[in-house]
Design a protein around this motif. Structure first.
Motif, PDB file in Angstrom:
ATOM      1  N   PHE A  36       0.831  -1.193   0.000  1.00 50.21           N
ATOM      2  CA  PHE A  36       0.000   0.000   0.000  1.00 50.21           C
ATOM      3  C   PHE A  36       0.870   1.250   0.000  1.00 50.21           C
ATOM      4  O   PHE A  36       1.913   1.303   0.643  1.00 50.21           O
ATOM      5  CB  PHE A  36      -0.920   0.029   1.229  1.00 50.21           C
ATOM      6  CG  PHE A  36      -1.939  -1.070   1.222  1.00 50.21           C
ATOM      7  CD1 PHE A  36      -3.110  -0.937   0.496  1.00 50.21           C
ATOM      8  CD2 PHE A  36      -1.715  -2.253   1.914  1.00 50.21           C
ATOM      9  CE1 PHE A  36      -4.051  -1.951   0.482  1.00 50.21           C
ATOM     10  CE2 PHE A  36      -2.655  -3.269   1.897  1.00 50.21           C
ATOM     11  CZ  PHE A  36      -3.827  -3.120   1.183  1.00 50.21           C
ATOM     12  N   GLU A  70      -2.596  12.656  -9.082  1.00 51.95           N
ATOM     13  CA  GLU A  70      -2.556  11.388  -8.354  1.00 51.95           C
ATOM     14  C   GLU A  70      -3.479  11.491  -7.151  1.00 51.95           C
ATOM     15  O   GLU A  70      -3.511  12.531  -6.481  1.00 51.95           O
ATOM     16  CB  GLU A  70      -1.130  11.101  -7.878  1.00 51.95           C
ATOM     17  CG  GLU A  70      -1.030   9.876  -6.980  1.00 51.95           C
ATOM     18  CD  GLU A  70       0.360   9.723  -6.392  1.00 51.95           C
ATOM     19  OE1 GLU A  70       1.261   9.384  -7.147  1.00 51.95           O
ATOM     20  OE2 GLU A  70       0.517   9.973  -5.182  1.00 51.95           O
ATOM     21  N   ARG A  72      -5.168   9.126  -3.685  1.00 53.57           N
ATOM     22  CA  ARG A  72      -5.152   7.955  -2.815  1.00 53.57           C
ATOM     23  C   ARG A  72      -3.879   7.129  -2.973  1.00 53.57           C
ATOM     24  O   ARG A  72      -3.834   5.964  -2.581  1.00 53.57           O
ATOM     25  CB  ARG A  72      -6.384   7.077  -3.033  1.00 53.57           C
ATOM     26  CG  ARG A  72      -7.697   7.787  -2.787  1.00 53.57           C
ATOM     27  CD  ARG A  72      -8.878   6.848  -2.863  1.00 53.57           C
ATOM     28  NE  ARG A  72      -8.831   5.864  -1.771  1.00 53.57           N
ATOM     29  CZ  ARG A  72      -9.274   6.086  -0.539  1.00 53.57           C
ATOM     30  NH1 ARG A  72      -9.797   7.259  -0.222  1.00 53.57           N
ATOM     31  NH2 ARG A  72      -9.200   5.136   0.377  1.00 53.57           N
ATOM     32  N   ARG A  74      -2.739   5.674  -5.331  1.00 52.58           N
ATOM     33  CA  ARG A  74      -2.951   4.483  -6.142  1.00 52.58           C
ATOM     34  C   ARG A  74      -3.186   4.781  -7.610  1.00 52.58           C
ATOM     35  O   ARG A  74      -2.755   4.038  -8.477  1.00 52.58           O
ATOM     36  CB  ARG A  74      -4.152   3.703  -5.609  1.00 52.58           C
ATOM     37  CG  ARG A  74      -3.896   2.933  -4.345  1.00 52.58           C
ATOM     38  CD  ARG A  74      -3.014   1.756  -4.620  1.00 52.58           C
ATOM     39  NE  ARG A  74      -2.979   0.822  -3.513  1.00 52.58           N
ATOM     40  CZ  ARG A  74      -2.361  -0.340  -3.551  1.00 52.58           C
ATOM     41  NH1 ARG A  74      -1.758  -0.728  -4.642  1.00 52.58           N
ATOM     42  NH2 ARG A  74      -2.334  -1.123  -2.500  1.00 52.58           N
ATOM     43  N   TRP A  75      -3.918   5.855  -7.883  1.00 50.80           N
ATOM     44  CA  TRP A  75      -4.369   6.133  -9.242  1.00 50.80           C
ATOM     45  C   TRP A  75      -3.765   7.432  -9.752  1.00 50.80           C
ATOM     46  O   TRP A  75      -3.656   8.403  -9.014  1.00 50.80           O
ATOM     47  CB  TRP A  75      -5.896   6.228  -9.283  1.00 50.80           C
ATOM     48  CG  TRP A  75      -6.586   4.983  -8.853  1.00 50.80           C
ATOM     49  CD1 TRP A  75      -7.014   4.677  -7.598  1.00 50.80           C
ATOM     50  CD2 TRP A  75      -6.916   3.863  -9.676  1.00 50.80           C
ATOM     51  NE1 TRP A  75      -7.593   3.435  -7.575  1.00 50.80           N
ATOM     52  CE2 TRP A  75      -7.554   2.916  -8.845  1.00 50.80           C
ATOM     53  CE3 TRP A  75      -6.749   3.569 -11.031  1.00 50.80           C
ATOM     54  CZ2 TRP A  75      -8.011   1.689  -9.324  1.00 50.80           C
ATOM     55  CZ3 TRP A  75      -7.217   2.355 -11.515  1.00 50.80           C
ATOM     56  CH2 TRP A  75      -7.837   1.442 -10.666  1.00 50.80           C
ATOM     57  N   TYR A 117      -2.067   2.683 -12.513  1.00 51.06           N
ATOM     58  CA  TYR A 117      -2.436   2.083 -11.229  1.00 51.06           C
ATOM     59  C   TYR A 117      -1.189   1.564 -10.541  1.00 51.06           C
ATOM     60  O   TYR A 117      -0.405   0.808 -11.125  1.00 51.06           O
ATOM     61  CB  TYR A 117      -3.419   0.935 -11.435  1.00 51.06           C
ATOM     62  CG  TYR A 117      -3.777   0.210 -10.159  1.00 51.06           C
ATOM     63  CD1 TYR A 117      -4.550   0.826  -9.180  1.00 51.06           C
ATOM     64  CD2 TYR A 117      -3.331  -1.091  -9.929  1.00 51.06           C
ATOM     65  CE1 TYR A 117      -4.874   0.159  -8.011  1.00 51.06           C
ATOM     66  CE2 TYR A 117      -3.654  -1.759  -8.762  1.00 51.06           C
ATOM     67  CZ  TYR A 117      -4.421  -1.126  -7.801  1.00 51.06           C
ATOM     68  OH  TYR A 117      -4.730  -1.770  -6.630  1.00 51.06           O
ATOM     69  N   PHE A 119       0.303  -0.851  -7.971  1.00 49.13           N
ATOM     70  CA  PHE A 119      -0.141  -2.054  -7.270  1.00 49.13           C
ATOM     71  C   PHE A 119       0.805  -2.501  -6.163  1.00 49.13           C
ATOM     72  O   PHE A 119       0.450  -3.375  -5.372  1.00 49.13           O
ATOM     73  CB  PHE A 119      -0.398  -3.206  -8.253  1.00 49.13           C
ATOM     74  CG  PHE A 119       0.780  -3.641  -9.064  1.00 49.13           C
ATOM     75  CD1 PHE A 119       1.652  -4.602  -8.591  1.00 49.13           C
ATOM     76  CD2 PHE A 119       1.007  -3.092 -10.325  1.00 49.13           C
ATOM     77  CE1 PHE A 119       2.725  -5.017  -9.343  1.00 49.13           C
ATOM     78  CE2 PHE A 119       2.083  -3.507 -11.092  1.00 49.13           C
ATOM     79  CZ  PHE A 119       2.949  -4.475 -10.602  1.00 49.13           C
ATOM     80  N   GLU A 126       8.011   2.360  -6.137  1.00 45.56           N
ATOM     81  CA  GLU A 126       6.723   1.798  -6.510  1.00 45.56           C
ATOM     82  C   GLU A 126       6.820   1.058  -7.839  1.00 45.56           C
ATOM     83  O   GLU A 126       7.747   1.265  -8.626  1.00 45.56           O
ATOM     84  CB  GLU A 126       5.656   2.892  -6.622  1.00 45.56           C
ATOM     85  CG  GLU A 126       5.873   3.790  -7.818  1.00 45.56           C
ATOM     86  CD  GLU A 126       4.735   4.789  -8.017  1.00 45.56           C
ATOM     87  OE1 GLU A 126       4.214   5.291  -6.996  1.00 45.56           O
ATOM     88  OE2 GLU A 126       4.401   5.068  -9.173  1.00 45.56           O
ATOM     89  N   SER A 128       4.100   0.081 -11.067  1.00 48.37           N
ATOM     90  CA  SER A 128       2.784   0.466 -11.556  1.00 48.37           C
ATOM     91  C   SER A 128       2.543  -0.052 -12.970  1.00 48.37           C
ATOM     92  O   SER A 128       3.459  -0.542 -13.639  1.00 48.37           O
ATOM     93  CB  SER A 128       2.635   1.991 -11.535  1.00 48.37           C
ATOM     94  OG  SER A 128       3.591   2.583 -12.403  1.00 48.37           O
TER      95      SER A 128
END
Length: 232
Positions: A36, A70, A72, A74-75, A117, A119, A126, A128
């Motif tokens: 996360f 961007e 959260r 995440r997206w 995204y 993940f 990260e 993605s």
């Protein structure tokens, strides 16, 4: 005969309690979870997106700049603009009557909308899965031996580019990344005789504008590692 008592029991009990305490502490200690990226707020992101591809057997560069939002952690979504850094020699036959020694190159440029995204990752790195949908144009340029130049009419071209990308933050407000994927080119009208589809690989310099503004407003050190520690 009296049997001696067990003087070792208190020691055994103490060791047992210490061991149980360690187990309880280990169970209560929060473990780090890299699945996360905890960012509740929205923020702006910009990328100098230098892509490379193999066209007609030649490695070419595709210069790009894109920006978006961007949320959260995440997206991401936004738009970008790309252009071929130089012409690519074509493999098609030149028109009848073209002077000997004429050089021809295919060129293209396009505007893209992207979604991404994340993940897995943390504050530092990260992984993605970006997806780009683009629309642009291509044309062929002829360079004649006498110095003359002629360009064909532009034809509409669509691009679909799924890929996988990773980045690493050097500082809170800037990072570098790389990735790879595939570009599928689709023509709206006349099919290009040169194949513009193929494998892509890219490098990135990512500017986290929101974090840069926060660093500036908070009078923090520019080259700090603050905020990059794993969230526990």
């Amino acid at each position: 005969m009296k049997v001696a008592s067990l003087p070792c029991l208190p020691g055994i009990s103490l060791l047992f309690l210490l061991g149980a305490g360690r187990v309880a502490y280990a169970e209560s200690e929060p473990s780090y979870d890299s699945t996360f990226v905890r960012q509740a707020h929205r923020r702006a992101v910009f990328q100098f997106d230098q892509r490379f591809s193999i066209l007609n057997g030649k490695v070419v560069g595709i210069n790009g700049l894109k920006g978006g939002i961007e949320w959260r952690g995440r997206w991401r979504a936004g738009i970008g603009v790309y252009r071929l850094s130089g012409g690519v020699p074509t493999r098609i036959e030149q028109p009848l009557g073209t002077p000997a020694g004429t050089r021809d190159e295919v060129r293209f440029r396009y505007l893209a909308a992207y979604g991404e995204y994340v993940f897995i990752g943390n504050q530092r790195w990260e992984l993605s899965t970006p997806l780009q949908l683009g629309v642009g144009s291509y044309y062929t340029k002829y360079y004649f031996p006498d110095g003359g130049v002629r360009r064909t009419n532009r034809e509409v071209l669509f691009m679909l580019e799924p890929s996988v990308a990773a980045h690493y933050r050097i500082f809170r407000w800037i990072g570098v990344g790389a990735g790879g994927g595939y570009r599928q080119a689709l023509a709206a009208g006349k099919e290009p005789k040169d194949d513009m589809s193929g494998v892509i690989f890219f490098g990135r310099v990512k500017l986290f504008l929101g974090d840069l503004i926060k660093v500036a407003r908070g009078h923090e050190r520019l080259f700090t590692q603050q905020g990059l520690e794993p969230v526990r």
